[in-house]
Design a protein around this motif. Structure first.
Motif, mmCIF file in Angstrom:
data_model
loop_
_atom_site.group_PDB
_atom_site.id
_atom_site.type_symbol
_atom_site.label_atom_id
_atom_site.label_comp_id
_atom_site.label_asym_id
_atom_site.label_seq_id
_atom_site.Cartn_x
_atom_site.Cartn_y
_atom_site.Cartn_z
ATOM 1 N N VAL A 38 0.855 -1.176 0.000
ATOM 2 C CA VAL A 38 0.000 0.000 0.000
ATOM 3 C C VAL A 38 0.898 1.235 0.000
ATOM 4 O O VAL A 38 1.966 1.244 0.603
ATOM 5 N N ASN A 39 0.456 2.291 -0.679
ATOM 6 C CA ASN A 39 1.200 3.543 -0.732
ATOM 7 C C ASN A 39 0.931 4.323 0.554
ATOM 8 O O ASN A 39 0.081 5.207 0.600
ATOM 9 N N LEU A 40 1.659 3.966 1.619
ATOM 10 C CA LEU A 40 1.478 4.615 2.916
ATOM 11 C C LEU A 40 2.386 5.829 3.025
ATOM 12 O O LEU A 40 3.561 5.769 2.661
ATOM 13 N N GLN A 41 1.849 6.910 3.556
ATOM 14 C CA GLN A 41 2.593 8.157 3.714
ATOM 15 C C GLN A 41 2.401 8.674 5.133
ATOM 16 O O GLN A 41 1.335 8.508 5.722
ATOM 17 N N TYR A 42 3.450 9.300 5.679
ATOM 18 C CA TYR A 42 3.323 10.028 6.938
ATOM 19 C C TYR A 42 2.846 11.429 6.589
ATOM 20 O O TYR A 42 3.457 12.105 5.763
ATOM 21 N N LYS A 43 1.759 11.845 7.210
ATOM 22 C CA LYS A 43 1.157 13.123 6.838
ATOM 23 C C LYS A 43 0.626 13.815 8.087
ATOM 24 O O LYS A 43 -0.017 13.188 8.931
ATOM 25 N N TRP A 69 -6.745 18.816 12.286
ATOM 26 C CA TRP A 69 -7.940 18.267 12.918
ATOM 27 C C TRP A 69 -8.737 19.420 13.490
ATOM 28 O O TRP A 69 -8.335 20.061 14.454
ATOM 29 N N GLU A 70 -9.888 19.693 12.881
ATOM 30 C CA GLU A 70 -10.722 20.851 13.253
ATOM 31 C C GLU A 70 -11.216 20.758 14.690
ATOM 32 O O GLU A 70 -11.154 21.721 15.439
ATOM 33 N N ALA A 71 -11.750 19.601 15.076
ATOM 34 C CA ALA A 71 -12.337 19.452 16.408
ATOM 35 C C ALA A 71 -11.283 19.567 17.508
ATOM 36 O O ALA A 71 -11.560 20.114 18.576
ATOM 37 N N GLY A 72 -10.095 19.084 17.260
ATOM 38 C CA GLY A 72 -9.029 19.152 18.258
ATOM 39 C C GLY A 72 -8.227 20.434 18.175
ATOM 40 O O GLY A 72 -7.406 20.712 19.055
ATOM 41 N N ASN A 73 -8.453 21.221 17.117
ATOM 42 C CA ASN A 73 -7.768 22.489 16.884
ATOM 43 C C ASN A 73 -6.237 22.327 16.906
ATOM 44 O O ASN A 73 -5.509 23.107 17.520
ATOM 45 N N ARG A 74 -5.783 21.268 16.227
ATOM 46 C CA ARG A 74 -4.334 20.996 16.159
ATOM 47 C C ARG A 74 -4.046 20.080 14.981
ATOM 48 O O ARG A 74 -4.958 19.521 14.363
ATOM 49 N N TYR A 75 -2.757 19.914 14.687
ATOM 50 C CA TYR A 75 -2.331 18.962 13.666
ATOM 51 C C TYR A 75 -2.201 17.575 14.295
ATOM 52 O O TYR A 75 -1.794 17.431 15.448
ATOM 53 N N VAL A 76 -2.507 16.556 13.501
ATOM 54 C CA VAL A 76 -2.347 15.168 13.919
ATOM 55 C C VAL A 76 -1.458 14.494 12.885
ATOM 56 O O VAL A 76 -1.720 14.570 11.684
ATOM 57 N N LYS A 77 -0.375 13.852 13.362
ATOM 58 C CA LYS A 77 0.521 13.149 12.449
ATOM 59 C C LYS A 77 0.009 11.720 12.273
ATOM 60 O O LYS A 77 -0.132 10.981 13.241
#
Length: 149
Positions: free
Chosen positions: A102-107, A111-119
């Motif tokens: 599978v073409n898996l990527q770290y991205k 996240w709008e509800a958490g008001n932060r980025y999620v890796k």
């Protein structure tokens, strides 16, 4: 592994060459066990197996192993995609098995509800689905709790 005749460990055995001029040439392996069970003689190969005084070296300190590291699986947590078994076909039409991963990527995804980025580690198909439906809807459908990450 122990021998059935004597109960000795094969790791405790010493190998030495013996004279096989008087041995018979039968096809079966014949073992002669002496009365004190310290020598095993193989007539077929001409090798004498004996236990030695060095068998106490097995009582050394136990071997310590490093703890196992967690391995990231090649499965997308959002879509459930995993590797596909396929045939690699050569010019001569010789088929050998291969895995199409599978073409898996770290991205980092906002996240709008958490008001932060999620890796996240997700497939490109899941990334397109997140862009279309939103991270909350896709995570809820997949049963993933984003608060932990």
């Amino acid at each position: 592994m122990t021998t059935a005749a004597s109960g000795l460990m094969l790791s405790d055995l010493r190998f030495s060459k013996i004279d096989t001029s008087s041995s018979s040439t039968s096809g079966s392996l014949k073992l002669r066990v002496s009365s004190d069970l310290t020598f095993l003689t193989s007539q077929l190969s001409g090798i004498k197996l004996s236990t030695g005084e060095f068998s106490s070296t097995n009582s050394a300190a136990p071997i310590s192993y490093a703890p196992l590291q967690p391995v990231a699986r090649r499965i997308c947590p959002f879509t459930g995609k995993k590797a596909n078994r396929a045939n690699k076909v050569s010019f001569s039409n010789h088929k050998t098995k291969k895995l199409q991963f599978v073409n898996l990527q770290y991205k980092r995804v906002w996240w709008e509800a958490g008001n932060r980025y999620v890796k996240l580690r997700l497939s490109t198909k899941a990334l397109k689905t997140i862009e279309k439906n939103g991270l909350d809807a896709v995570a809820k459908k997949a049963g993933i709790d984003l608060r932990k990450e």
